[in-house]
Design an enzyme around this catalytic site. Sequence first.
Site, PDB file in Angstrom:
ATOM      1  N   ASP A  96       0.857  -1.187   0.000  1.00 48.04           N
ATOM      2  CA  ASP A  96       0.000   0.000   0.000  1.00 48.04           C
ATOM      3  C   ASP A  96       0.893   1.238   0.000  1.00 48.04           C
ATOM      4  O   ASP A  96       2.115   1.121   0.077  1.00 48.04           O
ATOM      5  CB  ASP A  96      -0.956  -0.029   1.195  1.00 48.04           C
ATOM      6  CG  ASP A  96      -0.227  -0.011   2.525  1.00 48.04           C
ATOM      7  OD1 ASP A  96       1.003   0.177   2.535  1.00 48.04           O
ATOM      8  OD2 ASP A  96      -0.883  -0.188   3.562  1.00 48.04           O
ATOM      9  N   GLY A  99      -0.684   5.898   2.806  1.00 47.91           N
ATOM     10  CA  GLY A  99      -1.696   6.938   3.013  1.00 47.91           C
ATOM     11  C   GLY A  99      -2.681   6.600   4.111  1.00 47.91           C
ATOM     12  O   GLY A  99      -2.935   7.409   5.008  1.00 47.91           O
ATOM     13  N   ASP A 150      -2.630   8.477  -1.797  1.00 46.08           N
ATOM     14  CA  ASP A 150      -3.925   9.155  -1.882  1.00 46.08           C
ATOM     15  C   ASP A 150      -4.317   9.727  -0.529  1.00 46.08           C
ATOM     16  O   ASP A 150      -3.746   9.366   0.495  1.00 46.08           O
ATOM     17  CB  ASP A 150      -5.010   8.170  -2.356  1.00 46.08           C
ATOM     18  CG  ASP A 150      -5.178   7.000  -1.389  1.00 46.08           C
ATOM     19  OD1 ASP A 150      -4.194   6.633  -0.707  1.00 46.08           O
ATOM     20  OD2 ASP A 150      -6.283   6.446  -1.300  1.00 46.08           O
ATOM     21  N   ASP A 270      -8.071  -7.250   0.356  1.00 43.74           N
ATOM     22  CA  ASP A 270      -7.109  -7.511   1.434  1.00 43.74           C
ATOM     23  C   ASP A 270      -7.722  -7.050   2.741  1.00 43.74           C
ATOM     24  O   ASP A 270      -8.572  -6.160   2.760  1.00 43.74           O
ATOM     25  CB  ASP A 270      -5.811  -6.727   1.219  1.00 43.74           C
ATOM     26  CG  ASP A 270      -5.958  -5.294   1.709  1.00 43.74           C
ATOM     27  OD1 ASP A 270      -5.495  -5.000   2.822  1.00 43.74           O
ATOM     28  OD2 ASP A 270      -6.586  -4.467   1.015  1.00 43.74           O
TER      29      ASP A 270
END
EC number: 2.4.2.29
Length: 381
Positions: A96, A99, A150, A270
């Site tokens: 990931d 964020g 993001d 996930d």
Amino acid sequence: MSQQPIRYEFIKACKQTGARLGRVHTPHGSFETPVFMPVGTLATVKTMSPEELKEMGADIILSNTYHLWLRPGHDIVKEAGGLHQFMNWNRAILTDSGGFQVFSLSEFRKIEEEGVHFRNHLNGDKLFLSPEKAMEIQNALGSDIMMAFDECPPYPAEYDYMKKSVERTSRWAERCLKAHNRPDEQGLFGIVQGGEYENLRKQSAKDLISLDFPGYAIGGLSVGEPKDVMNRVLEFTTPLLPADKPRYLMGVGSPDSLIDGAIRGVDMFDCVLPTRIARNGTLMTSEGRLVVKNAKYERDFRPIDEQCDCYTCRNYSRAYIRHLIRCNETFGIRLTSYHNLYFLLKLMGQVRDAIREDRLGDFREEFFERYGFNKPNAKSF
């Protein structure tokens, strides 16, 4: 143009539901979709060895950029030869962007156009994470699939705030693409945001599709909104995404949401759920949830799930596992974690088979009936 490191192969759609069966090809092997990805936050799926994960059928796992940046440091992972080498895992890895952790773990944070100022949740040190930094860390980790940095707004969020946030996420996505320096070896996915607002999801998807990422995630769900809101958002968001690229719903791992997500066209999921609930003795079984610490299992010498053929269920009883969990024994946590991960990986195999045989709608009905998800006030995980 060189071959993309991530490629989606469509196999078939379920005639009953429209769910997709496919295969994602990565530099470290391929995996069939819909797929559940176990989460290895700190380069380990808690208490599980890589060999056990392979044994239960995991072809891709997830690791966390934020946590590995803080400990041991992405420079150390890079020196080790990358994350695959560091943790002895030769199958696919998704990281990931960090964020979500910045927005969920840090008390203090300040969002600017450049990035986010926040405090390290371990020691309070001031840190700064930007799209460029998130790419630098993930390039060093060497994952097969990287995520764009993001903004993760809370739920619920006001429309005006969400609009600004979506616009910023789109600008950050463009910066991520520019900063990504290993595009031939690592695929970078964009993340569609927009909360529950359909026109903002459309705007976000349009912005990101114009940047031509090899895959797309749906972010900003599973953040406290009711299940029906999540399903509604998926219904209008997944059709916006390219059919020839993988679609990833972030942070979702309860059995009902995995099935409902697949029916709405999602390929990848996930969640830390299976291992997190396993640590306090909550288990997923073919008949519903089982809380093994409950007194009624004290003299119950049956396996956790009589329909399950995992290592835990083949060898140990509810009474024994209850004893271990109540005494905080690590072996108990290993057994419950193994079972829950195995259960979800097997469930996704059943979902794929049901798509192959055009009966996912029937499978959902039977599963929800057995699990009690059809009852009013049904309790998920």
